[in-house]
Design a protein around this motif. Structure first.
Motif, PDB file in Angstrom:
ATOM      1  N   VAL A  11       0.638  -1.332  -0.112  1.00 35.41           N
ATOM      2  CA  VAL A  11       0.015   0.001   0.089  1.00 35.41           C
ATOM      3  C   VAL A  11       0.801   1.310   0.242  1.00 35.41           C
ATOM      4  N   ALA A  12       1.848   1.353   0.906  1.00 36.05           N
ATOM      5  CA  ALA A  12       2.751   2.440   1.012  1.00 36.05           C
ATOM      6  C   ALA A  12       3.288   2.689  -0.312  1.00 36.05           C
ATOM      7  N   ALA A  13       3.683   1.669  -1.287  1.00 43.80           N
ATOM      8  CA  ALA A  13       4.518   1.840  -2.424  1.00 43.80           C
ATOM      9  C   ALA A  13       3.359   2.459  -3.665  1.00 43.80           C
ATOM     10  N   LEU A  14       2.184   2.456  -3.199  1.00 42.96           N
ATOM     11  CA  LEU A  14       1.207   3.101  -4.384  1.00 42.96           C
ATOM     12  C   LEU A  14       1.037   4.609  -3.871  1.00 42.96           C
ATOM     13  N   LEU A  15       1.636   4.975  -2.753  1.00 44.12           N
ATOM     14  CA  LEU A  15       1.014   6.064  -2.442  1.00 44.12           C
ATOM     15  C   LEU A  15       2.043   7.368  -3.092  1.00 44.12           C
ATOM     16  N   LYS A  16       1.338   8.403  -3.592  1.00 43.60           N
ATOM     17  CA  LYS A  16       2.269   9.744  -3.965  1.00 43.60           C
ATOM     18  C   LYS A  16       1.812  10.678  -3.150  1.00 43.60           C
ATOM     19  N   ARG A  17       2.995  11.047  -2.210  1.00 47.43           N
ATOM     20  CA  ARG A  17       2.553  11.867  -1.206  1.00 47.43           C
ATOM     21  C   ARG A  17       2.990  13.392  -1.694  1.00 47.43           C
ATOM     22  N   THR A  18       2.628  14.399  -0.937  1.00 49.45           N
ATOM     23  CA  THR A  18       3.067  15.769  -0.963  1.00 49.45           C
ATOM     24  C   THR A  18       4.436  15.745  -0.278  1.00 49.45           C
ATOM     25  N   PRO A  19       5.262  16.846  -0.315  1.00 53.16           N
ATOM     26  CA  PRO A  19       6.726  16.834   0.163  1.00 53.16           C
ATOM     27  C   PRO A  19       6.608  16.494   1.621  1.00 53.16           C
ATOM     28  N   GLY A  21       4.835  14.435   3.322  1.00 50.70           N
ATOM     29  CA  GLY A  21       4.310  13.037   3.373  1.00 50.70           C
ATOM     30  C   GLY A  21       2.747  12.878   3.711  1.00 50.70           C
ATOM     31  N   LEU A  22       2.209  13.740   2.937  1.00 49.13           N
ATOM     32  CA  LEU A  22       0.630  13.666   3.032  1.00 49.13           C
ATOM     33  C   LEU A  22      -0.183  13.360   1.934  1.00 49.13           C
ATOM     34  N   VAL A  23      -1.469  12.839   2.169  1.00 47.53           N
ATOM     35  CA  VAL A  23      -2.018  12.426   0.731  1.00 47.53           C
ATOM     36  C   VAL A  23      -3.458  12.893   1.240  1.00 47.53           C
ATOM     37  N   PRO A  24      -4.241  13.583   0.197  1.00 46.08           N
ATOM     38  CA  PRO A  24      -5.588  14.074   0.648  1.00 46.08           C
ATOM     39  C   PRO A  24      -6.528  12.948   0.927  1.00 46.08           C
ATOM     40  N   ALA A  25      -7.454  12.956   1.601  1.00 47.95           N
ATOM     41  CA  ALA A  25      -8.454  11.866   1.828  1.00 47.95           C
ATOM     42  C   ALA A  25      -9.823  12.570   1.794  1.00 47.95           C
ATOM     43  N   ILE A  26     -10.753  12.015   1.026  1.00 48.25           N
ATOM     44  CA  ILE A  26     -12.060  12.594   1.022  1.00 48.25           C
ATOM     45  C   ILE A  26     -12.862  11.494   1.511  1.00 48.25           C
ATOM     46  N   ALA A  27     -13.660  11.994   2.497  1.00 44.55           N
ATOM     47  CA  ALA A  27     -14.768  10.993   3.319  1.00 44.55           C
ATOM     48  C   ALA A  27     -16.259  11.293   2.491  1.00 44.55           C
ATOM     49  N   GLN A  28     -16.546  10.133   1.920  1.00 41.67           N
ATOM     50  CA  GLN A  28     -18.086  10.116   1.301  1.00 41.67           C
ATOM     51  C   GLN A  28     -19.163   9.132   2.245  1.00 41.67           C
ATOM     52  N   ASP A  29     -20.052   9.823   2.254  1.00 46.22           N
ATOM     53  CA  ASP A  29     -21.306   8.966   2.831  1.00 46.22           C
ATOM     54  C   ASP A  29     -21.404   7.869   2.157  1.00 46.22           C
ATOM     55  N   ALA A  30     -21.153   6.610   2.805  1.00 45.18           N
ATOM     56  CA  ALA A  30     -21.455   5.095   1.952  1.00 45.18           C
ATOM     57  C   ALA A  30     -22.683   4.947   1.720  1.00 45.18           C
ATOM     58  N   THR A  31     -23.978   5.530   2.054  1.00 46.84           N
ATOM     59  CA  THR A  31     -25.133   5.239   1.741  1.00 46.84           C
ATOM     60  C   THR A  31     -25.830   6.099   0.537  1.00 46.84           C
ATOM     61  N   LEU A  36     -18.309  14.314   2.197  1.00 45.25           N
ATOM     62  CA  LEU A  36     -18.515  15.053   3.628  1.00 45.25           C
ATOM     63  C   LEU A  36     -17.541  15.884   3.987  1.00 45.25           C
ATOM     64  N   MET A  37     -16.282  15.671   3.835  1.00 44.22           N
ATOM     65  CA  MET A  37     -15.169  16.393   4.023  1.00 44.22           C
ATOM     66  C   MET A  37     -13.986  15.894   3.362  1.00 44.22           C
ATOM     67  N   MET A  38     -13.016  16.833   3.530  1.00 42.99           N
ATOM     68  CA  MET A  38     -11.583  16.392   2.858  1.00 42.99           C
ATOM     69  C   MET A  38     -10.669  16.613   4.088  1.00 42.99           C
ATOM     70  N   ALA A  39      -9.679  15.600   4.352  1.00 41.56           N
ATOM     71  CA  ALA A  39      -8.730  15.828   5.437  1.00 41.56           C
ATOM     72  C   ALA A  39      -7.293  15.406   4.689  1.00 41.56           C
ATOM     73  N   TRP A  40      -6.456  15.331   5.608  1.00 39.77           N
ATOM     74  CA  TRP A  40      -5.168  14.849   5.168  1.00 39.77           C
ATOM     75  C   TRP A  40      -4.676  13.711   5.839  1.00 39.77           C
ATOM     76  N   MET A  41      -3.997  13.003   5.158  1.00 38.92           N
ATOM     77  CA  MET A  41      -3.409  11.462   6.118  1.00 38.92           C
ATOM     78  C   MET A  41      -2.034  11.249   5.952  1.00 38.92           C
ATOM     79  N   ASN A  42      -1.404  11.032   6.825  1.00 39.71           N
ATOM     80  CA  ASN A  42       0.101  10.407   6.616  1.00 39.71           C
ATOM     81  C   ASN A  42       0.096   8.784   6.540  1.00 39.71           C
ATOM     82  N   ASP A  43       1.039   8.172   6.744  1.00 40.90           N
ATOM     83  CA  ASP A  43       0.963   6.661   6.530  1.00 40.90           C
ATOM     84  C   ASP A  43       0.562   6.328   7.758  1.00 40.90           C
TER      85      ASP A  43
END
Length: 129
Positions: A11-19, A21-31, A36-43
């Motif tokens: 999984v780590a090998a697939l990620l393209k991170r910002t300088p 070390g972050l990737v944007p994460a979009i939270a979407q209502d599963a239903t 719903l929101m955008m936030a940042w994730m690190n590994d």
């Protein structure tokens, strides 16, 4: 947060991170599919999300991990995690308890809707002019 799960290497090998070390994460209502929101994730945030099923993110302002709803009670239960084709965005399909936005609305995108101009293209190729 006592345990420190690690992100699987494949999984780590697939990620393209910002300088930083972050990737944007979009939270979407599963239903209903509402964004719903955008936030940042690190590994570590992604690893914890995968391990616990709770939306876990990196706060750039506080410089620490946070679990959605840990303080507000508006918890986020993750049903599915996907990476986009480039590996530079994470999509979380979630069951959201309460508001997703820190302003108290269901979605962070409930506040401002921008109007398209009269020359904006439509899917049918027409315009409003």
């Amino acid at each position: 947060m006592a345990t420190n799960p690690t992100l699987p290497e494949e999984v780590a090998a697939l990620l393209k991170r910002t300088p930083d070390g972050l990737v944007p994460a979009i939270a979407q209502d599963a239903t209903d599919g509402r964004v719903l929101m955008m936030a940042w994730m690190n590994d570590e945030a992604l690893a914890r999300t995968l391990a616990t099923g709770r939306g876990t993110y990196w706060s750039r302002s506080r410089r620490k991990l946070w679990v959605k709803g840990e303080e507000s009670g508006h918890r986020q239960w993750v049903r599915r995690v996907e990476l986009d084709c480039d590996g530079d965005t994470v999509l979380l399909q979630v069951d959201q308890e309460g508001a997703a936005c820190h302003l108290g609305t269901r979605s962070c995108f409930d506040t401002h809707t921008l109007a398209l101009g009269p020359g904006a293209a439509r899917p049918d190729g027409g315009s409003d002019e």
